[in-house]
Design an enzyme around this catalytic site. Structure first.
Site, PDB file in Angstrom:
ATOM      1  N   TYR A  11      -2.775  -9.553  15.918  1.00  8.17           N
ATOM      2  CA  TYR A  11      -1.734  -9.087  16.842  1.00  8.17           C
ATOM      3  C   TYR A  11      -1.647 -10.001  18.061  1.00  8.17           C
ATOM      4  CZ  TYR A  11      -2.308  -5.155  13.745  1.00  8.17           C
ATOM      5  OH  TYR A  11      -2.402  -4.405  12.602  1.00  8.17           O
TER       6      TYR A  11
ATOM      7  N   CYS B 215      -0.209   4.276   1.705  1.00  7.36           N
ATOM      8  CA  CYS B 215      -0.642   5.276   2.694  1.00  7.36           C
ATOM      9  C   CYS B 215       0.419   5.626   3.748  1.00  7.36           C
ATOM     10  CB  CYS B 215      -1.949   4.860   3.348  1.00  7.36           C
ATOM     11  SG  CYS B 215      -1.901   3.259   4.164  1.00  7.36           S
TER      12      CYS B 215
ATOM     13  N   LYS C 271     -11.743  -7.859   5.893  1.00  6.22           N
ATOM     14  CA  LYS C 271     -11.137  -7.002   6.917  1.00  6.22           C
ATOM     15  C   LYS C 271     -12.041  -5.834   7.220  1.00  6.22           C
ATOM     16  CE  LYS C 271      -7.248  -3.963   7.482  1.00  6.22           C
ATOM     17  NZ  LYS C 271      -6.264  -3.193   6.803  1.00  6.22           N
TER      18      LYS C 271
ATOM     19  N   SER D 188      -6.433  -3.783  14.364  1.00  7.25           N
ATOM     20  CA  SER D 188      -5.893  -3.097  15.537  1.00  7.25           C
ATOM     21  C   SER D 188      -6.960  -2.692  16.551  1.00  7.25           C
ATOM     22  CB  SER D 188      -5.101  -1.863  15.094  1.00  7.25           C
ATOM     23  OG  SER D 188      -5.910  -0.993  14.323  1.00  7.25           O
TER      24      SER D 188
ATOM     25  N   GLU E 233     -16.743  -7.540  -5.176  1.00  5.46           N
ATOM     26  CA  GLU E 233     -15.332  -7.135  -5.023  1.00  5.46           C
ATOM     27  C   GLU E 233     -14.425  -8.368  -5.022  1.00  5.46           C
ATOM     28  OE1 GLU E 233     -13.116  -4.849  -4.711  1.00  5.46           O
ATOM     29  OE2 GLU E 233     -14.140  -2.947  -4.388  1.00  5.46           O
TER      30      GLU E 233
ATOM     31  N   CYS F 114      -3.987   6.101   0.024  1.00  9.84           N
ATOM     32  CA  CYS F 114      -3.456   4.843  -0.495  1.00  9.84           C
ATOM     33  C   CYS F 114      -3.168   4.914  -1.993  1.00  9.84           C
ATOM     34  CB  CYS F 114      -4.434   3.707  -0.199  1.00  9.84           C
ATOM     35  SG  CYS F 114      -4.831   3.571   1.554  1.00  9.84           S
TER      36      CYS F 114
ATOM     37  N   LYS G 243     -12.372  -5.111   1.890  1.00 10.20           N
ATOM     38  CA  LYS G 243     -11.807  -4.276   2.952  1.00 10.20           C
ATOM     39  C   LYS G 243     -12.720  -3.086   3.166  1.00 10.20           C
ATOM     40  CE  LYS G 243      -7.834  -1.499   4.293  1.00 10.20           C
ATOM     41  NZ  LYS G 243      -6.424  -1.205   4.088  1.00 10.20           N
TER      42      LYS G 243
ATOM     43  N   CYS H 232       0.855  -1.184   0.000  1.00 11.66           N
ATOM     44  CA  CYS H 232       0.000   0.000   0.000  1.00 11.66           C
ATOM     45  C   CYS H 232       0.893   1.236   0.000  1.00 11.66           C
ATOM     46  CB  CYS H 232      -0.926   0.007   1.209  1.00 11.66           C
ATOM     47  SG  CYS H 232      -2.316   1.139   0.992  1.00 11.66           S
TER      48      CYS H 232
ATOM     49  N   ARG I  85      -3.387   3.250  12.541  1.00  8.98           N
ATOM     50  CA  ARG I  85      -2.921   4.474  11.875  1.00  8.98           C
ATOM     51  C   ARG I  85      -1.955   5.250  12.753  1.00  8.98           C
ATOM     52  NH1 ARG I  85      -8.513   5.940   8.636  1.00  8.98           N
ATOM     53  NH2 ARG I  85      -8.489   3.993   7.439  1.00  8.98           N
TER      54      ARG I  85
ATOM     55  N   ARG J  28     -11.120   7.583   3.679  1.00  7.89           N
ATOM     56  CA  ARG J  28     -10.889   6.553   2.662  1.00  7.89           C
ATOM     57  C   ARG J  28     -12.201   6.025   2.063  1.00  7.89           C
ATOM     58  NH1 ARG J  28      -5.659   6.469   3.844  1.00  7.89           N
ATOM     59  NH2 ARG J  28      -4.751   5.482   5.709  1.00  7.89           N
TER      60      ARG J  28
HETATM   61  C1  PBG Z   1      -3.034   0.059   4.789  1.00  6.89           C
HETATM   62  C2  PBG Z   1      -3.567  -0.824   5.874  1.00  6.89           C
HETATM   63  C3  PBG Z   1      -4.378  -0.498   6.964  1.00  6.89           C
HETATM   64  C4  PBG Z   1      -4.495  -1.652   7.733  1.00  6.89           C
HETATM   65  C5  PBG Z   1      -3.787  -2.639   7.082  1.00  6.89           C
HETATM   66  N1  PBG Z   1      -3.237  -2.131   5.930  1.00  6.89           N
HETATM   67  C6  PBG Z   1      -4.949   0.808   7.401  1.00  6.89           C
HETATM   68  C7  PBG Z   1      -5.951   1.495   6.585  1.00  6.89           C
HETATM   69  O1  PBG Z   1      -6.462   0.998   5.577  1.00  6.89           O
HETATM   70  O2  PBG Z   1      -6.218   2.636   6.943  1.00  6.89           O
HETATM   71  C8  PBG Z   1      -5.238  -1.763   9.037  1.00  6.89           C
HETATM   72  C9  PBG Z   1      -4.753  -2.821   9.959  1.00  6.89           C
HETATM   73  C10 PBG Z   1      -5.236  -2.701  11.359  1.00  6.89           C
HETATM   74  O3  PBG Z   1      -6.038  -1.813  11.735  1.00  6.89           O
HETATM   75  O4  PBG Z   1      -4.796  -3.518  12.169  1.00  6.89           O
HETATM   76  N2  PBG Z   1      -3.931   0.493   3.848  1.00  6.89           N
END
Ligand code: PBG
Length: 325
Positions: free
Chosen positions: A313, A122, A248, A274, A233, A130, A195, A120, A205, A217
C-alpha cells in the site's frame, strides 16, 4: 578482517561511499499497488484503519492507476467489493462484476499498466469464507471450479495476471487448466503460495468487508509457526504451474521469504499486508516514528530477504519518495 587492519566504518564515512557499497536498492519496478474497487461513481471512501487508502469507484480508481503508471510502478492488484453477497460468491465470477468492469476501464485508459487480480471468494460470499461452506466446513474440491471461473472471467475482462489467495488445495492446477482451455495460456498465475493465517489482515478485512461470519481461516491458511510446510505448499504450487510464488504477510515472515527464494528459481513476491501498513501509519500519526524512513527500511528489508516484487500500500508514496530523493 580484524581490527585495526579492517575498519568497517571506513566505507560508511560519507554518502558517496555508502551508496557505492549498498547491497540492496528498492526501486519502482519492485512494487505492486493494491486497489479496492466498488460500484458507483465518484466514490472515494477513506479506509479508517489504512490512512491514505480508499474504496474507489472505477472513475476514481482509474485516476489513481494513472498516477501509479506515471510514477513508473509496473502493476496494480485489484480487490472488489461487490454490490451483493451470496453463499456461492456469484459476483466473484459475474461477467459484469465490479472487478471485471474495473479491469476493462483501467485497461482501456492505461493499456500498458499491468492489472493483476486477486482471485478469492471471501469478499463475495455472505459467510465471508474463501470457499463453499458445507455445514461448518469449507468444501475444498467444490470450491475449485468457482475459483477457476473467477480467474477466467478476470482474464476475459482483460486482466494480465491472476493471483489466487484462497488457499484451497489444488487451485493452481484447476485455474491453469481452465485458462488454457479458454485460450488464455498466456495469462500467468501469481500464487499466494505460503499464505499464513495472520492477524495482520485485520485492516484489509474492514477495507474489503471480507471477515468470516463464523469461525476463522485456520483450516485453510497456514499456521504461523510452520516453515517447512511453506516449502511443501510452495513446491505444490510450482508443480501445478504457478509463474510467481508469493509469501504473505511479509515482515513477520522474512525468514520464509529468504528460504523460498533459496529453494525455488521462480520469481518471489511478498505481500506487505494491511496490518504492516497500519502499524507504521499509526505510529507515524502518534509521532512515535518517522513514517517515511520506516516505510523505506521496511521495503528494503523485504527485498533484502529475497523478494523480487512487493505488493504494498506504500507503492505510490515510496515511488514519490524515490523520485524526489
Ligand atoms: C483474500 C485476501 C486477503 C488479503 C489478500 N487477499 C484477506 C484474507 O485472507 O483474509 C489480505 C491483504 C492485506 O491484509 O493487506 N483472501
Amino acid at each position: 578482517m580484524l581490527f585495526p587492519d579492517y575498519r568497517p566504518r571506513r566505507m560508511r564515512q560519507n554518502s558517496a561511499f555508502r551508496r557505492m557499497v549498498r547491497e540492496t536498492r528498492i526501486d519502482v519496478n519492485d512494487m505492486i499497488m493494491p486497489l479496492f474497487a466498488v460500484d458507483g461513481k465518484n466514490v472515494k471512501n477513506p479506509i479508517p484503519s489504512m490512512p491514505g487508502q480508499f474504496q474507489l469507484s472505477s472513475d476514481q480508481l482509474v485516476k489513481i492507476a494513472e498516477e501509479v503508471f506515471e510514477l513508473g510502478i509496473p502493476a496494480i492488484i485489484l480487490f472488489g467489493l461487490p454490490k451483493s453477497k451470496d453463499p456461492l460468491g456469484t459476483q466473484a465470477y459475474a461477467k459484469n462484476g465490479v472487478v471485471q468492469r474495473t479491469i476493462k476501464e483501467v485497461k482501456n485508459k492505461i493499456p500498458e499498466l499491468a492489472v493483476i487480480t486477486d482471485v478469492c471468494l471471501c469478499a463475495y460470499t455472505d459467510h465471508g469464507h474463501c470457499g463453499i461452506v458445507e455445514g461448518r466446513q469449507i468444501d475444498n474440491d467444490a470450491t475449485l471450479d468457482l475459483l477457476a471461473r473467477t480467474a477466467v472471467s478476470h482474464a476475459k475482462a482483460g486482466a494480465d495476471m491472476v493471483a489466487p489467495s484462497d488457499m484451497m488445495d489444488g487451485r493452481v492446477t484447476e485455474i491453469r487448466g481452465a485458462l488454457d482451455e479458454e485460450n488464455l495460456s498466456h495469462i500467468p498465475i501469481m500464487s499466494y503460495a505460503a499464505k499464513y493465517c495472520s492477524a495482520f489482515y485485520g485492516p484489509f478485512r474492514e477495507a474489503a468487508d471480507s471477515a468470516p461470519q463464523f469461525g476463522d481461516r485456520r483450516t485453510y491458511q497456514m499456521d504461523p509457526a510452520n516453515a517447512l510446510e511453506a516449502i511443501r505448499e510452495t513446491a505444490m504450487d510450482v508443480e501445478e504451474g504457478a509463474d510467481v510464488i508469493m509469501v504473505k504477510p511479509a515482515l513477520p515472515y522474512l525468514d520464509i521469504i529468504c528460504r523460498i527464494k533459496e529453494e525455488f528459481d521462480l520469481p518471489v513476491a511478498a505481500y506487505n499486508v494491511s496490518g504492516e501498513y497500519a502499524m507504521i501509519k499509526a505510529a507515524e500519526q502518534l509521532g512515535w516514528m518517522d513514517g517515511q524512513r520506516v516505510m523505506m527500511e521496511t521495503l528494503t528489508s523485504i527485498k533484502r530477504a529475497g523478494a523480487d516484487m512487493i505488493l504494498t500500500y506504500f507503492a505510490i508514496e515510496a515511488a514519490r519518495s524515490l523520485r524526489d530523493a
